[in-house]
Design a protein around this motif. Structure first.
Motif, mmCIF file in Angstrom:
data_model
loop_
_atom_site.group_PDB
_atom_site.id
_atom_site.type_symbol
_atom_site.label_atom_id
_atom_site.label_comp_id
_atom_site.label_asym_id
_atom_site.label_seq_id
_atom_site.Cartn_x
_atom_site.Cartn_y
_atom_site.Cartn_z
ATOM 1 N N ALA A 329 0.827 -1.216 0.000
ATOM 2 C CA ALA A 329 0.000 0.000 0.000
ATOM 3 C C ALA A 329 0.857 1.261 0.000
ATOM 4 C CB ALA A 329 -0.933 -0.007 1.214
ATOM 5 N N VAL A 330 1.961 1.260 0.760
ATOM 6 C CA VAL A 330 2.788 2.477 0.821
ATOM 7 C C VAL A 330 3.386 2.771 -0.563
ATOM 8 C CG1 VAL A 330 4.899 3.493 1.791
ATOM 9 C CG2 VAL A 330 3.296 2.281 3.294
ATOM 10 N N GLN A 331 3.871 1.729 -1.243
ATOM 11 C CA GLN A 331 4.432 1.954 -2.584
ATOM 12 C C GLN A 331 3.369 2.524 -3.522
ATOM 13 O OE1 GLN A 331 5.661 -2.179 -2.976
ATOM 14 N NE2 GLN A 331 7.745 -1.564 -3.494
ATOM 15 N N ALA A 332 2.197 1.886 -3.546
ATOM 16 C CA ALA A 332 1.163 2.300 -4.499
ATOM 17 C C ALA A 332 0.662 3.711 -4.179
ATOM 18 C CB ALA A 332 0.005 1.300 -4.479
ATOM 19 N N PHE A 333 0.431 4.000 -2.891
ATOM 20 C CA PHE A 333 -0.062 5.317 -2.486
ATOM 21 C C PHE A 333 0.958 6.396 -2.843
ATOM 22 C CE2 PHE A 333 -1.021 8.304 1.256
ATOM 23 C CZ PHE A 333 -2.141 8.863 0.656
ATOM 24 N N ALA A 334 2.240 6.112 -2.618
ATOM 25 C CA ALA A 334 3.276 7.101 -2.933
ATOM 26 C C ALA A 334 3.366 7.341 -4.438
ATOM 27 C CB ALA A 334 4.625 6.638 -2.380
ATOM 28 N N ILE A 335 3.219 6.277 -5.232
ATOM 29 C CA ILE A 335 3.235 6.447 -6.693
ATOM 30 C C ILE A 335 2.049 7.324 -7.109
ATOM 31 C CG2 ILE A 335 2.971 5.228 -8.902
ATOM 32 C CD1 ILE A 335 4.411 2.798 -7.458
ATOM 33 N N ALA A 336 0.881 7.087 -6.487
ATOM 34 C CA ALA A 336 -0.289 7.919 -6.769
ATOM 35 C C ALA A 336 -0.038 9.370 -6.357
ATOM 36 C CB ALA A 336 -1.520 7.364 -6.044
ATOM 37 N N LEU A 337 0.556 9.576 -5.180
ATOM 38 C CA LEU A 337 0.835 10.951 -4.726
ATOM 39 C C LEU A 337 1.757 11.665 -5.708
ATOM 40 C CD1 LEU A 337 1.418 10.594 -0.856
ATOM 41 C CD2 LEU A 337 -0.550 11.600 -2.008
ATOM 42 N N SER A 338 2.725 10.932 -6.259
ATOM 43 C CA SER A 338 3.654 11.589 -7.189
ATOM 44 C C SER A 338 2.898 12.132 -8.398
ATOM 45 C CB SER A 338 4.745 10.610 -7.644
ATOM 46 O OG SER A 338 4.239 9.677 -8.597
ATOM 47 N N SER A 339 1.801 11.463 -8.761
ATOM 48 C CA SER A 339 1.073 11.898 -9.957
ATOM 49 C C SER A 339 0.266 13.167 -9.692
ATOM 50 C CB SER A 339 0.156 10.782 -10.464
ATOM 51 O OG SER A 339 -1.028 10.731 -9.696
ATOM 52 N N PHE A 340 0.070 13.517 -8.423
ATOM 53 C CA PHE A 340 -0.632 14.766 -8.088
ATOM 54 C C PHE A 340 0.304 15.951 -8.064
ATOM 55 C CE2 PHE A 340 -3.552 11.812 -5.775
ATOM 56 C CZ PHE A 340 -4.725 12.199 -6.382
ATOM 57 N N ASP A 341 1.603 15.687 -8.097
ATOM 58 C CA ASP A 341 2.517 16.779 -7.797
ATOM 59 C C ASP A 341 2.438 17.879 -8.841
ATOM 60 O OD1 ASP A 341 4.478 17.602 -5.820
ATOM 61 O OD2 ASP A 341 5.766 17.772 -7.579
ATOM 62 N N GLY A 342 2.502 19.119 -8.361
ATOM 63 C CA GLY A 342 2.201 20.271 -9.208
ATOM 64 C C GLY A 342 3.186 20.539 -10.324
ATOM 65 N N LYS A 343 4.427 20.048 -10.175
ATOM 66 C CA LYS A 343 5.429 20.479 -11.153
ATOM 67 C C LYS A 343 5.356 19.699 -12.456
ATOM 68 C CE LYS A 343 8.959 22.395 -8.180
ATOM 69 N NZ LYS A 343 10.249 22.140 -7.564
ATOM 70 N N LEU A 344 4.611 18.610 -12.475
ATOM 71 C CA LEU A 344 4.607 17.806 -13.690
ATOM 72 C C LEU A 344 4.029 18.623 -14.831
ATOM 73 C CD1 LEU A 344 3.447 14.404 -12.326
ATOM 74 C CD2 LEU A 344 5.697 15.042 -13.108
ATOM 75 N N ALA A 345 4.791 18.699 -15.893
ATOM 76 C CA ALA A 345 4.433 19.662 -16.945
ATOM 77 C C ALA A 345 3.354 19.117 -17.872
ATOM 78 C CB ALA A 345 5.674 20.006 -17.758
ATOM 79 N N CYS A 346 2.606 18.133 -17.430
ATOM 80 C CA CYS A 346 1.608 17.607 -18.366
ATOM 81 C C CYS A 346 0.228 17.648 -17.754
ATOM 82 C CB CYS A 346 1.966 16.206 -18.833
ATOM 83 S SG CYS A 346 3.194 15.394 -17.843
#
Length: 347
Positions: A329-346
């Motif tokens: 769960a920690v791996q999957a949740f962290a991967i999901a959190l990374s996709s929310f991060d504001g700097k992603l230029a897409c």
């Protein structure tokens, strides 16, 4: 221009829509063997599990309509959403939360979760809190995550307590840290910094995962490309501990230098262009109901039918997150959190 998820490369389309084209019909190996890197091959385990993961099978019947992965606000979607009940998570016992969230999903079981984003309250607009619950009747709480405020890079704390998100608290279970560009992320458990290692190094934090987002040349056009790097599994189905002694020894550097001992590389599955809807499409089997550039599925290139993890929007601030062996769960949740991060230029 309305479709945010257009891609120009055509060379990846062969294996991407496995829901309609039975490309690889030969007998699949046990998916677990894809992730095994250390130790001897499992002995009894192999013969037992020749079937695809249970979660995938039961979901197959619920919805064969591929889910849109575009940002079009289609009119037809409303009526479909009423009919489509999200298949819930199988019964999962969470006796010891800390143990459960770090343990790989059992082989053959899809653990279905729901992520909610809370933007209410002081500065939650900038620093929302994300909550992870099991997606079943009991809605068992698993994890909470929030970005740290005074941090040069994006730094998310992950806790097993919905209210205590402090670094020093005993509920701190892991963190997600990005590079300055906001394109690469590393996930750590709650072990000690290498500077505070004990003699045998056993207290030092493990790296649980890394995520690399390919910067998108097209800016706003095109699905994101993600690479997910995780530690391999040993013969007993346990994660091989990766405890870097310094920044040059972590998952990202090993991956960059193609030093892939005990390291597994995963990717997001390439969506398929659909002429009818003029958008890129992935089949989420009824688990995702809203088009979003954030929707993704993570697979191993040797078996694109085995979904290691999928994430997608079901409401403005609600997402489903389903994960399978070998993720925890920690791996999957962290991967999901990374996709929310504001700097992603897409975005």
């Amino acid at each position: 221009p309305t479709s945010l998820t257009a891609t120009t490369s055509s060379d990846e389309e062969d294996d991407s829509d496995s829901s309609t084209k039975p490309i690889r019909s030969e007998k699949k190996k046990n998916p677990a063997s894809l992730f095994q890197t250390g130790g001897d091959p499992p002995k009894e385990k192999k013969s037992k599990k020749k079937v695809p993961p249970k979660g995938a099978e039961s979901e197959e019947e619920t919805s064969e309509t591929p889910q849109k992965n575009s940002n079009k606000k289609g009119k037809a979607k409303k009526s479909k959403k009423l009919k489509e009940e999200r298949p819930p998570s199988p019964v999962i016992e969470v006796d010891n939360l800390e143990e459960f969230v770090l343990q790989p999903a059992p082989q053959g079981v899809t653990i279905k979760c729901r992520v909610t984003r809370d933007k209410k309250g002081m500065d939650r607009g900038l620093y929302p809190t994300y909550y992870l619950h099991l997606d079943n009747d009991k809605k068992v709480f698993l994890l909470a995550g929030r970005k740290r405020k005074k941090s040069k890079t994006s730094n998310y704390l992950i806790s097993i307590d919905a209210t205590d998100l402090s670094r020093g608290g005993e509920n701190f279970i892991g963190k997600l840290r990005s590079n300055l560009m906001g394109t690469r992320f590393t996930v750590f458990d709650n072990g000690a910094n290498p500077d505070r290692a004990n003699a045998d190094w056993s207290n030092v934090r493990q790296e649980l995962s890394a995520v690399v987002y390919e910067t998108n040349v097209l800016g706003f056009k095109g699905p994101r490309k993600m690479t997910v790097i995780i530690p391999g599994m040993n013969a007993d189905g346990e994660r091989v501990p990766i405890r870097p002694r310094n920044d040059n020894d972590g998952l990202l550097m090993r991956w960059q230098n193609r030093n892939m001992d005990n390291v597994i590389e995963l990717h997001n599955k390439a969506p398929v262009w659909n002429d009818e809807t003029q958008s890129y499409v992935l089949n989420f089997h009824g688990r995702v109901t809203h088009a979003s550039v954030k929707n993704f599925q993570i697979v191993h290139s040797s078996d694109p039918d085995y979904i290691v993890m999928q994430f997608g929007r079901v409401a403005d601030d609600a997402f489903t997150m389903d994960y399978n062996y070998p993720l925890c769960a920690v791996q999957a949740f962290a991967i999901a959190l990374s996709s929310f991060d504001g700097k992603l230029a897409c975005e």
